[in-house]
Design a protein around this motif. Structure first.
Motif, PDB file in Angstrom:
ATOM      1  N   LEU A 174       0.825  -1.205   0.000  1.00 14.41           N
ATOM      2  CA  LEU A 174       0.000   0.000   0.000  1.00 14.41           C
ATOM      3  C   LEU A 174       0.860   1.256   0.000  1.00 14.41           C
ATOM      4  O   LEU A 174       0.574   2.226  -0.710  1.00 14.41           O
ATOM      5  N   LEU A 175       1.922   1.239   0.800  1.00 10.30           N
ATOM      6  CA  LEU A 175       2.792   2.409   0.902  1.00 10.30           C
ATOM      7  C   LEU A 175       3.499   2.704  -0.414  1.00 10.30           C
ATOM      8  O   LEU A 175       3.801   3.857  -0.717  1.00 10.30           O
ATOM      9  N   ARG A 176       3.786   1.656  -1.187  1.00 10.57           N
ATOM     10  CA  ARG A 176       4.469   1.856  -2.464  1.00 10.57           C
ATOM     11  C   ARG A 176       3.510   2.300  -3.564  1.00 10.57           C
ATOM     12  O   ARG A 176       3.938   2.921  -4.537  1.00 10.57           O
ATOM     13  N   ASN A 177       2.235   1.995  -3.400  1.00 11.15           N
ATOM     14  CA  ASN A 177       1.277   2.284  -4.469  1.00 11.15           C
ATOM     15  C   ASN A 177       0.374   3.479  -4.195  1.00 11.15           C
ATOM     16  O   ASN A 177      -0.292   3.965  -5.111  1.00 11.15           O
ATOM     17  N   GLU A 178       0.343   3.934  -2.948  1.00 18.08           N
ATOM     18  CA  GLU A 178      -0.491   5.079  -2.602  1.00 18.08           C
ATOM     19  C   GLU A 178       0.326   6.087  -1.796  1.00 18.08           C
ATOM     20  O   GLU A 178       1.355   5.747  -1.231  1.00 18.08           O
ATOM     21  N   GLN A 179      -0.165   7.306  -1.739  1.00 15.29           N
ATOM     22  CA  GLN A 179       0.517   8.354  -0.979  1.00 15.29           C
ATOM     23  C   GLN A 179      -0.173   8.530   0.372  1.00 15.29           C
ATOM     24  O   GLN A 179      -1.388   8.741   0.438  1.00 15.29           O
ATOM     25  N   PHE A 180       0.615   8.436   1.436  1.00 17.38           N
ATOM     26  CA  PHE A 180       0.097   8.609   2.797  1.00 17.38           C
ATOM     27  C   PHE A 180       0.850   9.753   3.481  1.00 17.38           C
ATOM     28  O   PHE A 180       1.965  10.112   3.084  1.00 17.38           O
ATOM     29  N   ASP A 181       0.222  10.290   4.519  1.00 19.09           N
ATOM     30  CA  ASP A 181       0.856  11.362   5.290  1.00 19.09           C
ATOM     31  C   ASP A 181       1.561  10.844   6.538  1.00 19.09           C
ATOM     32  O   ASP A 181       2.438  11.510   7.073  1.00 19.09           O
ATOM     33  N   ALA A 182       1.164   9.656   7.022  1.00 14.28           N
ATOM     34  CA  ALA A 182       1.816   9.075   8.203  1.00 14.28           C
ATOM     35  C   ALA A 182       1.456   7.597   8.296  1.00 14.28           C
ATOM     36  O   ALA A 182       0.471   7.136   7.704  1.00 14.28           O
ATOM     37  N   LEU A 183       2.265   6.878   9.072  1.00 11.55           N
ATOM     38  CA  LEU A 183       2.057   5.450   9.297  1.00 11.55           C
ATOM     39  C   LEU A 183       2.016   5.175  10.796  1.00 11.55           C
ATOM     40  O   LEU A 183       2.907   5.598  11.539  1.00 11.55           O
ATOM     41  N   ILE A 184       0.957   4.480  11.240  1.00 11.75           N
ATOM     42  CA  ILE A 184       0.894   3.961  12.605  1.00 11.75           C
ATOM     43  C   ILE A 184       1.205   2.474  12.494  1.00 11.75           C
ATOM     44  O   ILE A 184       0.480   1.728  11.827  1.00 11.75           O
ATOM     45  N   LEU A 185       2.280   2.033  13.124  1.00 12.32           N
ATOM     46  CA  LEU A 185       2.819   0.696  12.884  1.00 12.32           C
ATOM     47  C   LEU A 185       2.961  -0.092  14.175  1.00 12.32           C
ATOM     48  O   LEU A 185       3.673   0.323  15.096  1.00 12.32           O
ATOM     49  N   ASP A 186       2.292  -1.240  14.231  1.00  4.91           N
ATOM     50  CA  ASP A 186       2.416  -2.136  15.380  1.00  4.91           C
ATOM     51  C   ASP A 186       3.691  -2.962  15.244  1.00  4.91           C
ATOM     52  O   ASP A 186       4.040  -3.404  14.144  1.00  4.91           O
ATOM     53  N   VAL A 187       4.371  -3.183  16.351  1.00  2.00           N
ATOM     54  CA  VAL A 187       5.603  -3.979  16.314  1.00  2.00           C
ATOM     55  C   VAL A 187       5.293  -5.457  16.120  1.00  2.00           C
ATOM     56  O   VAL A 187       5.939  -6.146  15.323  1.00  2.00           O
ATOM     57  N   GLY A 188       4.288  -5.974  16.819  1.00  8.60           N
ATOM     58  CA  GLY A 188       3.995  -7.403  16.791  1.00  8.60           C
ATOM     59  C   GLY A 188       3.030  -7.789  15.696  1.00  8.60           C
ATOM     60  O   GLY A 188       1.815  -7.859  15.926  1.00  8.60           O
ATOM     61  N   LEU A 189       3.534  -8.047  14.502  1.00  6.25           N
ATOM     62  CA  LEU A 189       2.701  -8.440  13.370  1.00  6.25           C
ATOM     63  C   LEU A 189       2.882  -9.930  13.084  1.00  6.25           C
ATOM     64  O   LEU A 189       3.943 -10.489  13.363  1.00  6.25           O
ATOM     65  N   PRO A 190       1.871 -10.584  12.508  1.00  5.39           N
ATOM     66  CA  PRO A 190       1.971 -12.038  12.316  1.00  5.39           C
ATOM     67  C   PRO A 190       2.894 -12.482  11.188  1.00  5.39           C
ATOM     68  O   PRO A 190       3.400 -13.606  11.210  1.00  5.39           O
ATOM     69  N   ASP A 191       3.135 -11.608  10.198  1.00  2.00           N
ATOM     70  CA  ASP A 191       3.907 -12.057   9.036  1.00  2.00           C
ATOM     71  C   ASP A 191       5.329 -11.503   8.990  1.00  2.00           C
ATOM     72  O   ASP A 191       6.217 -12.110   8.405  1.00  2.00           O
ATOM     73  N   ILE A 192       5.558 -10.348   9.591  1.00  2.00           N
ATOM     74  CA  ILE A 192       6.879  -9.715   9.570  1.00  2.00           C
ATOM     75  C   ILE A 192       6.977  -8.786  10.759  1.00  2.00           C
ATOM     76  O   ILE A 192       5.995  -8.129  11.145  1.00  2.00           O
TER      77      ILE A 192
END
Length: 227
Positions: A40-58
């Protein structure tokens, strides 16, 4: 209206944040998986990212590092672990702020607004100008003579690698290594195809390029000339 991406696998937490921030006049997109969020980040333009540390895939830290390889997008990291070392690591790898769970949504909003303000103030300084060509690293946009240059996400990132090393010859291997976050073709000649497409957009005469030069047997170099 700021456009925010939330990468959070806890659906209840994600929905709560989405509802709360939407009420604060923000456009919210959510993803439960890190790799999907990166796309999504590579294909769309965002103003900010809220990112959880504990993700199931990476791991969220790995997502942060991959984002920083191609963007200076403001990142607010979240973790349920509350470990001081996690906060240090997050900030060291490029996060703008860090918030342990559980948190007060008002505090998250205040921190998010703060990093958005800082990003807005620094956005102008992120613009690179080479004569009639202007490239904004944060906004992921390019303009030639004031007109937008239509590049794919991959082509923009490839151009950005070249301009950030203007005057330095980069081999195909070096270019491919710098773009590892993308789904690349398995052979290095793919770089030549993308360079050709970029030239068709930014060169006055793609057959006689003046901005991206080929160094035979070595690679490519972005010229520093002003025109």
């Amino acid at each position: 209206m700021p456009k925010i991406l939330i990468i959070e696998d806890d659906r209840q937490q994600s929905q709560m944040l989405s509802d709360y921030l939407s009420d604060e006049h923000m456009e919210i997109i959510t993803s439960p998986l890190g790799f999907d969020g990166l796309k999504l980040l590579r294909n769309e333009q965002f103003d900010a990212l809220i990112l959880d540390v504990g993700l199931p895939d990476i791991d969220g830290f790995e997502v942060c590092k991959k984002v920083r390889a191609f963007s200076q997008l403001p990142i607010l990291m979240l973790t349920a672990r509350g470990d001081a070392m996690d906060r240090i690591i997050g900030l060291e790898i490029g996060a703008d702020d860090y918030l342990p769970k559980p948190f007060n949504p008002r505090e998250l909003l205040a921190r998010l607004r703060a990093i958005l303000r800082r990003a807005q103030h620094s956005q102008q300084s992120s613009a690179l100008r080479f004569g009639r060509l202007e490239i904004n690293q944060d906004a992921h946009t390019a303009y030639l003579d004031g007109e937008p240059v239509k590049l794919t996400s991959y082509q923009f990132d490839l151009l950005l690698v070249l301009v950030n090393h203007a005057g330095r010859v980069l081999s195909r291997d070096q270019l491919m290594d710098a773009l590892k976050g993308h789904e690349l073709d398995s052979y290095d000649r793919s770089i030549d195809v993308h360079i050709s497409r970029i030239r068709s957009h930014i060169e006055d005469d793609p057959k006689k390029p003046r901005r991206i030069l080929t160094i035979r047997g070595t690679g490519y170099v972005f010229a520093r000339q002003q025109d």
